[in-house]
Scaffold this motif. Structure first.
Motif, PDB file in Angstrom:
ATOM      1  N   UNK A   1       0.259   8.739 -13.191  1.00 12.31           N
ATOM      2  CA  UNK A   1      -0.762   8.227 -12.257  1.00 12.31           C
ATOM      3  C   UNK A   1      -2.166   8.496 -12.768  1.00 12.31           C
ATOM      4  N   UNK A   2      -2.407   9.732 -13.230  1.00 10.46           N
ATOM      5  CA  UNK A   2      -3.750  10.094 -13.697  1.00 10.46           C
ATOM      6  C   UNK A   2      -4.142   9.235 -14.883  1.00 10.46           C
ATOM      7  N   UNK A   3      -3.178   9.049 -15.797  1.00 13.50           N
ATOM      8  CA  UNK A   3      -3.470   8.257 -16.998  1.00 13.50           C
ATOM      9  C   UNK A   3      -3.787   6.816 -16.613  1.00 13.50           C
ATOM     10  N   UNK A   4      -2.999   6.279 -15.681  1.00 17.61           N
ATOM     11  CA  UNK A   4      -3.244   4.902 -15.242  1.00 17.61           C
ATOM     12  C   UNK A   4      -4.626   4.770 -14.625  1.00 17.61           C
ATOM     13  N   UNK A   5      -4.970   5.765 -13.795  1.00 11.99           N
ATOM     14  CA  UNK A   5      -6.287   5.732 -13.147  1.00 11.99           C
ATOM     15  C   UNK A   5      -7.400   5.754 -14.187  1.00 11.99           C
ATOM     16  N   UNK A   6      -7.247   6.651 -15.152  1.00 11.12           N
ATOM     17  CA  UNK A   6      -8.246   6.758 -16.215  1.00 11.12           C
ATOM     18  C   UNK A   6      -8.400   5.439 -16.946  1.00 11.12           C
TER      19      UNK A   6
ATOM     20  N   UNK B   1       0.826  -1.194   0.000  1.00  8.25           N
ATOM     21  CA  UNK B   1       0.000   0.000   0.000  1.00  8.25           C
ATOM     22  C   UNK B   1       0.864   1.250   0.000  1.00  8.25           C
ATOM     23  N   UNK B   2       2.005   1.128   0.776  1.00 10.03           N
ATOM     24  CA  UNK B   2       2.853   2.316   0.876  1.00 10.03           C
ATOM     25  C   UNK B   2       3.424   2.670  -0.485  1.00 10.03           C
ATOM     26  N   UNK B   3       3.858   1.604  -1.211  1.00 12.05           N
ATOM     27  CA  UNK B   3       4.429   1.823  -2.532  1.00 12.05           C
ATOM     28  C   UNK B   3       3.422   2.527  -3.441  1.00 12.05           C
ATOM     29  N   UNK B   4       2.173   2.108  -3.330  1.00  7.48           N
ATOM     30  CA  UNK B   4       1.125   2.675  -4.165  1.00  7.48           C
ATOM     31  C   UNK B   4       0.928   4.164  -3.846  1.00  7.48           C
ATOM     32  N   UNK B   5       0.886   4.459  -2.525  1.00  8.05           N
ATOM     33  CA  UNK B   5       0.618   5.853  -2.146  1.00  8.05           C
ATOM     34  C   UNK B   5       1.785   6.747  -2.512  1.00  8.05           C
ATOM     35  N   UNK B   6       2.993   6.172  -2.563  1.00  8.43           N
ATOM     36  CA  UNK B   6       4.138   7.002  -2.963  1.00  8.43           C
ATOM     37  C   UNK B   6       4.084   7.340  -4.450  1.00  8.43           C
TER      38      UNK B   6
END
Lengths: 542, 265
Positions: free
Chosen positions: B13-18, B1-6
């Protein structure tokens, strides 16, 4: 000194009772004063009466409805007789409105009487106002009563709107949502005003109860008070009358209240009641069961207010939406001009309406008392202005039904709006000029009739061979109607006491010229005499 | 989880989320439409090869001018591949197709084909690609439906355009929602299923077949119940009421005022 000597001794039992009452409340004085009041008879004088009777019927039927209506927004589950709403969650107000319609004995009939009476109430007020305006009955000494009457018109709209909102169905809720939107568009204080009115964010849980208080208590109380003032002033001023032989500014020709007019008016009340009962028992009004309980998300096709609020709704519909910009400004808060600007025509119309008696008095410099009415054609500018105002109002009212015009005449909704927008701007000017021209033409026709009589269609050949058509002169009564009217003339700007022509006076002079430059003067006795001599000359020549 | 939040401020990040969001919604959509299609295909299988052949002949002589010789669509009319038998049955059965004239919307006119020909046309179009089938009788049986639930669904989904009493209403630029009174159960169902003219499609995930039956039941209840309050004035609401009081109401009152003052002083 003994009173017993002078005391009236009634001979019969009825006399005893009458005397008992009379000697305590002074009935005979009241009857003497009001029973001898003279009212002139004319069909156009009866619309104020219709409005009054509608108000009485509204109070009677409304009282019945209050016995069963529950002004609460608490949620209940409907389990009454109307099957398509079974098990639906709704407010207590809507459930009780459905119960009135389907489960209370005579409830639907009373609801329909109440609603039809409300529509006829405002129709009668509108027609009455038109009569007063076009005949010039608002002139001195009745200017204040004109304002009181206008206040009644506004109060009637308020009474109608608060009642329209009570059933808490989708239709009435949409109406409230528009009111909410208009409130919120008021700069700076709008949001607070709306939160205050609805007791929080729209729709909240308060507004039906508050509207109920307004609808059954405050607005009717104001209406009754205003009606009392209105009628009191009619008694003080006496009724106006149309011009005619024997009618002067100093008398009123007609029947006394008692017994003729009282009987007529009493009978007329029941006629109006009968008409409304007929409408209510045969024709549906506001089928609330179709709309379903209020829910802020849907707006149904064909959502309109009752006709008398239609013009304000129509003004909103006429406003271009996002062209050329979004009609929105950020000036210490958001100014939503798309909603604010459409309220301006309403303000202009009501403003001109209330101030018209003073405008006309200022232009004509006529400060005399007028108890004899004008025929509309004899005041062409006023008649034109009145028709222009009605046109403006009617265009706005039509805009409120633009969607139904589109579906029923198979035209595109957008085209209807474009045409109405054009008419909104130019319509009043067009109808003003057309009406004024028609009035002037009618006046000229009247002159023609007085001077040359009626064409009989009888063509006679004279001994020397010439053909003439015989004209028959008018009889004295018909002629009187056509020549005896008050005809204001153009009053140029005049210097005041200091010998100075003020700017305001110059404006007044210009408006006066606009009003009266085309004036058609009534036939004078000299002209009539000359015309007669001309005819006799013609005849004797041959 | 920590790796993800970093990594949340990573440029991609935005593109991946999209991309994840699109995949999710797209996947859900595919699943949802698949359920619709599965049902449609079972309905469409009932036609014989003869029907399809006859339908093709009818299609070529009556519809191909606008819809193209193999129903692929032209500038004048849309493609009919995958619209399903229900669309054909609605459009041809109500007389909207063949169109009387080009315009913003097809107008209703007396039907041009009989029931058999309509079925043949439907068979041909259904054979071109899977689409909504003609509904089964169980979904058209209003004795099984629930009018109260139908009213709820109708008022939430249909009344915006068709008016609360199904009397119809205006849309933009000459388009309109027609009245629903006097429309057959089958055609109402098909309209919801196929979204004819400017109507959106209400697929089975949106309004289930049972709910569609409830809506039909509600409309039939409205149709068979004469208005409780007397003449309905077209169920158009305050406009027709206002018009009525200004014409009929005022005329009656005027008549009486003239009568009462006919013998004046």
């Amino acid at each position: 000194m003994s009173n017993a000597v002078n005391e009236y001794k009634p001979a019969t039992r009825t006399g005893h009772i009458a005397n008992f009452v009379d000697s305590r409340v002074g009935m005979s004085g009241i009857v003497k004063e009001f029973g001898r009041k003279i009212f002139p008879d004319h069909w156009s004088f009866m619309f104020g009466e219709v409005a009054l009777y509608c108000l009485i019927i509204l109070i009677l039927s409304g009282t019945y409805l209050t016995f069963f209506f529950n002004p609460t927004m608490d949620t209940v589950v409907y389990d009454g007789s109307y099957v398509p709403m079974h098990g639906v969650e709704m407010s207590g107000a809507y459930a009780s409105s459905l119960n009135i319609s389907f489960d209370v004995r005579g409830g639907l009939f009373m609801r329909q009487v109440h609603h039809w009476a409300a529509l006829l109430f405002v129709v009668a007020i509108a027609v009455h106002m038109m009569r007063v305006f076009f005949t010039g009955a608002f002139r001195r000494p009745r200017e204040l009563n004109w304002v009181v009457g206008g206040t009644l018109f506004v109060l009637a709209m308020a009474a109608g709107f608060t009642g329209y909102s009570l059933p808490d169905d989708v239709l009435s809720g949409n109406g409230l949502r528009i009111i909410d939107g208009v409130m919120k568009a008021i700069p700076l204080v709008g949001t607070y005003l709306s939160l205050f009115f609805f007791g929080g964010e729209f729709p909240g849980h308060m507004v039906i109860g508050r509207l109920y208080t307004l609808h059954i208590m405050i607005v009717p109380a104001l209406l009754l008070l205003t009606v009392a003032i209105h009628l009191f002033m009619v008694v003080v001023h006496k009724h106006t009358q149309y011009p005619g032989p024997g009618r002067t500014e100093k008398n009123v020709v007609g029947f006394p209240v008692g017994p003729v007019y009282a009987a007529k008016a009493g009978g007329f009340f029941f006629i109006v009641f009968g008409i409304l009962a007929l409408l209510a028992s045969t024709t549906t009004i506001n089928a609330i069961w179709n709309y379903g309980p209020y829910d802020p998300s849907p707006v149904q096709a064909g959502t309109q207010p009752d006709w008398y609020i239609g013009w304000v709704d129509g003004a909103l519909r006429l406003m271009p939406g996002a062209w050329p910009w979004h009609w929105q400004l950020e000036l210490g808060g958001t100014w939503v001009f798309a909603v604010l600007l459409p309220m301006i025509p309403a303000a202009i119309l009501l403003g001109l309406f209330f101030t018209w008696p003073w405008i006309e008095r200022w232009v004509t410099r006529d400060n005399r008392e007028h108890h004899i009415l004008d025929r509309p054609r004899n005041a062409p500018f006023r008649t034109g202005a009145g028709v222009a105002g009605i046109t403006w109002y009617a265009i706005m009212m039509m805009a409120a039904s633009s969607d139904l015009i589109a579906t029923h005449f198979h035209v595109a909704f957008n085209d209807v709006l474009y045409v109405l927008r054009f008419l909104f701007i130019f319509g009043p000017f067009i109808t003003f000029e057309v009406t004024r021209r028609i009035c002037l033409a009618l006046q000229r026709k009247d002159r023609e009739l007085v001077l040359h009589g009626v064409e009989t269609g009888r063509v006679v050949q004279l001994p020397h061979g010439e053909y003439i058509e015989v004209h028959e002169p008018l009889d004295d009564y018909a002629r009187y109607r056509l020549v005896s009217f008050n005809s204001p003339v153009y009053e140029p700007a005049r210097p005041n006491a200091k010998g100075k022509v003020t700017q305001g006076e110059k404006v007044r002079g210009k408006i006066s010229r606009l009003f009266f430059e085309d004036r058609v003067a009534p036939v004078t006795p000299a002209e009539l005499e000359a015309a007669h001599q001309h005819h006799e000359l013609e005849a004797s020549k041959h | 989880m920590k790796a993800l939040s970093q990594k949340r401020r990573h440029p991609f990040a935005a593109i991946a989320l999209l991309a994840i969001a699109l995949l999710l919604t797209g996947g859900l959509y595919a699943v949802a439409t698949a359920t619709n299609e599965a049902k449609a295909e079972t309905g469409g299988a009932a036609y014989s090869a003869d029907d399809i052949a006859e339908g093709e002949k009818l299609f070529n002589s009556n519809c191909a001018t606008c819809h193209g010789t193999s129903a692929e669509g032209t500038d004048e009319g849309p493609s009919l591949i995958g619209v399903g038998a229900a669309a054909v049955d609605f459009q041809v059965g109500t007389g909207r197709m063949p169109m009387q004239m080009q315009g913003t919307q097809a107008q209703i006119k007396p039907g041009q084909f009989n029931e058999e020909q309509t079925q043949q046309l439907a068979a041909y179009v259904a054979s071109l690609g899977s689409g909504p089938a003609i509904p089964e009788d169980e979904y058209l049986d209003v004795s099984e439906g629930d009018a109260a639930n139908g009213a709820k669904v109708f008022l939430a989904n249909c009344a915006m355009c068709h008016n609360a009493a199904g009397a119809g209403g205006a849309l933009t630029r000459g388009k309109f929602a027609p009245t629903l009174m006097g429309v057959s159960e089958q055609h109402i169902y098909e309209a919801m299923d196929t979204g004819p003219q400017n109507m959106p499609v209400f697929n089975d995930a949106n309004i289930t077949p049972d709910e569609k039956r409830d809506v039909i039941t509600y409309l039939k209840t409205l149709e068979s119940n004469t208005t409780p309050g007397g003449f309905g004035l077209g169920s158009l609401g305050p406009v027709s009421e206002g018009l009525f009081i200004w014409t009929v109401g005022l005329a009656i009152v005027l008549g009486f005022t003239v009568w009462l003052t006919s013998r004046s002083a």
